[in-house]
Design a protein around this motif. Sequence first.
Motif, PDB file in Angstrom:
ATOM      1  N   GLY A  15       0.830  -1.194   0.000  1.00 43.89           N
ATOM      2  CA  GLY A  15       0.000   0.000   0.000  1.00 43.89           C
ATOM      3  C   GLY A  15       0.867   1.248   0.000  1.00 43.89           C
ATOM      4  O   GLY A  15       1.904   1.296   0.674  1.00 43.89           O
ATOM      5  N   LEU A  16       0.459   2.239  -0.760  1.00 48.32           N
ATOM      6  CA  LEU A  16       1.153   3.522  -0.832  1.00 48.32           C
ATOM      7  C   LEU A  16       0.267   4.579  -0.189  1.00 48.32           C
ATOM      8  O   LEU A  16      -0.839   4.844  -0.662  1.00 48.32           O
ATOM      9  CB  LEU A  16       1.432   3.900  -2.286  1.00 48.32           C
ATOM     10  N   LEU A  17       0.737   5.167   0.900  1.00 51.78           N
ATOM     11  CA  LEU A  17      -0.011   6.220   1.588  1.00 51.78           C
ATOM     12  C   LEU A  17       0.770   7.511   1.466  1.00 51.78           C
ATOM     13  O   LEU A  17       1.792   7.699   2.119  1.00 51.78           O
ATOM     14  CB  LEU A  17      -0.228   5.854   3.058  1.00 51.78           C
ATOM     15  N   GLY A  18       0.304   8.389   0.595  1.00 50.42           N
ATOM     16  CA  GLY A  18       0.991   9.647   0.368  1.00 50.42           C
ATOM     17  C   GLY A  18       0.429  10.755   1.222  1.00 50.42           C
ATOM     18  O   GLY A  18      -0.724  10.710   1.659  1.00 50.42           O
ATOM     19  N   GLY A  19       1.253  11.762   1.464  1.00 46.59           N
ATOM     20  CA  GLY A  19       0.779  12.900   2.234  1.00 46.59           C
ATOM     21  C   GLY A  19       1.924  13.739   2.737  1.00 46.59           C
ATOM     22  O   GLY A  19       3.093  13.358   2.638  1.00 46.59           O
ATOM     23  N   SER A  20       1.576  14.891   3.290  1.00 48.11           N
ATOM     24  CA  SER A  20       2.619  15.753   3.838  1.00 48.11           C
ATOM     25  C   SER A  20       3.064  15.276   5.218  1.00 48.11           C
ATOM     26  O   SER A  20       4.175  15.576   5.643  1.00 48.11           O
ATOM     27  CB  SER A  20       2.120  17.203   3.914  1.00 48.11           C
ATOM     28  N   PHE A  39      -7.034  -4.909   3.679  1.00 49.89           N
ATOM     29  CA  PHE A  39      -6.691  -5.131   2.270  1.00 49.89           C
ATOM     30  C   PHE A  39      -5.656  -6.246   2.099  1.00 49.89           C
ATOM     31  O   PHE A  39      -5.213  -6.506   0.982  1.00 49.89           O
ATOM     32  CB  PHE A  39      -6.166  -3.835   1.640  1.00 49.89           C
ATOM     33  N   ARG A  40      -5.247  -6.855   3.215  1.00 49.70           N
ATOM     34  CA  ARG A  40      -4.270  -7.952   3.209  1.00 49.70           C
ATOM     35  C   ARG A  40      -2.981  -7.558   2.479  1.00 49.70           C
ATOM     36  O   ARG A  40      -2.527  -8.231   1.547  1.00 49.70           O
ATOM     37  CB  ARG A  40      -4.891  -9.214   2.607  1.00 49.70           C
ATOM     38  N   LEU A  41      -2.401  -6.475   2.942  1.00 51.92           N
ATOM     39  CA  LEU A  41      -1.165  -5.963   2.352  1.00 51.92           C
ATOM     40  C   LEU A  41       0.043  -6.510   3.102  1.00 51.92           C
ATOM     41  O   LEU A  41       0.007  -6.695   4.321  1.00 51.92           O
ATOM     42  CB  LEU A  41      -1.160  -4.429   2.409  1.00 51.92           C
ATOM     43  N   ASP A  42       1.110  -6.760   2.372  1.00 54.30           N
ATOM     44  CA  ASP A  42       2.353  -7.203   2.998  1.00 54.30           C
ATOM     45  C   ASP A  42       3.102  -6.049   3.653  1.00 54.30           C
ATOM     46  O   ASP A  42       3.762  -6.232   4.682  1.00 54.30           O
ATOM     47  CB  ASP A  42       3.268  -7.862   1.953  1.00 54.30           C
ATOM     48  N   ARG A  43       3.032  -4.892   3.023  1.00 58.10           N
ATOM     49  CA  ARG A  43       3.733  -3.703   3.490  1.00 58.10           C
ATOM     50  C   ARG A  43       2.883  -2.472   3.180  1.00 58.10           C
ATOM     51  O   ARG A  43       2.025  -2.501   2.300  1.00 58.10           O
ATOM     52  CB  ARG A  43       5.091  -3.524   2.791  1.00 58.10           C
ATOM     53  N   VAL A  44       3.187  -1.394   3.886  1.00 58.58           N
ATOM     54  CA  VAL A  44       2.691  -0.067   3.511  1.00 58.58           C
ATOM     55  C   VAL A  44       3.889   0.877   3.494  1.00 58.58           C
ATOM     56  O   VAL A  44       4.727   0.842   4.397  1.00 58.58           O
ATOM     57  CB  VAL A  44       1.614   0.459   4.480  1.00 58.58           C
ATOM     58  N   TRP A  45       3.972   1.681   2.460  1.00 60.42           N
ATOM     59  CA  TRP A  45       4.995   2.723   2.384  1.00 60.42           C
ATOM     60  C   TRP A  45       4.341   4.074   2.599  1.00 60.42           C
ATOM     61  O   TRP A  45       3.374   4.418   1.905  1.00 60.42           O
ATOM     62  CB  TRP A  45       5.683   2.726   1.014  1.00 60.42           C
ATOM     63  N   TRP A  46       4.845   4.818   3.563  1.00 62.56           N
ATOM     64  CA  TRP A  46       4.438   6.212   3.712  1.00 62.56           C
ATOM     65  C   TRP A  46       5.281   7.042   2.753  1.00 62.56           C
ATOM     66  O   TRP A  46       6.520   7.039   2.839  1.00 62.56           O
ATOM     67  CB  TRP A  46       4.672   6.681   5.138  1.00 62.56           C
TER      68      TRP A  46
END
Length: 201
Positions: A15-20, A39-46
Motif C-alpha cells: 500500500g502507498l499512503l501519500g501525504g505531507s 486489504f491484506r497488504l504485505d507492506r505499507v509505504w508512507w
Amino acid sequence: MRAGLPLALPGMRIGLLGGSFDPAHEGHVHITEQAMRRFRLDRVWWLVSPGNPLKPRGPAPLEERLRIAADVMRNPRVEITAIEARLGTRMTADTIAGVQSLYPFVRFVWLMGADNMVQFDRWDRWSQIAASVPIGVIARPGWRMPARFSRAARGLWRYRLPEGQEFRLADCAPPAWALINVPMSNMSSTAIRARKAGART
C-alpha cells in the motif's frame, strides 16, 4: 526509515499512503494498520511528500517530518520514505508511474482517506491514477457518505468491490477500488499544528 529506495520482492502487495505528514500522528498509524489488515497488504509505504499542491501553505521541512514519522510509526512492515523527493515528482500520477517503473512486479494499492476521495476529481490526471493502480479508501469521521457519492466515486461506481471483498483489492486489475469503514480516529495534523501554534502564543 530508509535513505535509499525501499526493498520489495516480486509479488508483494504494498500500500502507498501519500501525504505531507505534517506532522505524522497516531491517526496515520491507525488507518495504516487497518488498511494493511483489511486489504491484506504485505507492506505499507508512507510517501512523505516534499509538498502538497492542493495546500496553500508549505509544510515543515522534509527531514523533520521524516524524523517525526519514524518516531510515530513503529510497525516494521511500514516503510517511511521520501521517494517523491528522490524521484523528483510532485503529482501523484507521476509518483505512481515512477514507483511502478522501479518495481514492475509489485502489486501496489494507492491508499487514501475518505476525505481525499471527495476531492479526488480535482487531482491532476485522477482518472489516469484510477486506471493505473487499485485504490483503497479508508473512512474517516464525517466522510463516509460524501466519499461514497463524490464525483469520482460516481464515475468509478462499477469498479467498486462489494463490501466484504476488500481483501481482493491488491489482486484486482485497475480500475478497482474499495471503501472500508474502520474504528474512527479524530486526530488530524491540522489540529496538532493548531495546538502547537496556540502553545507558542
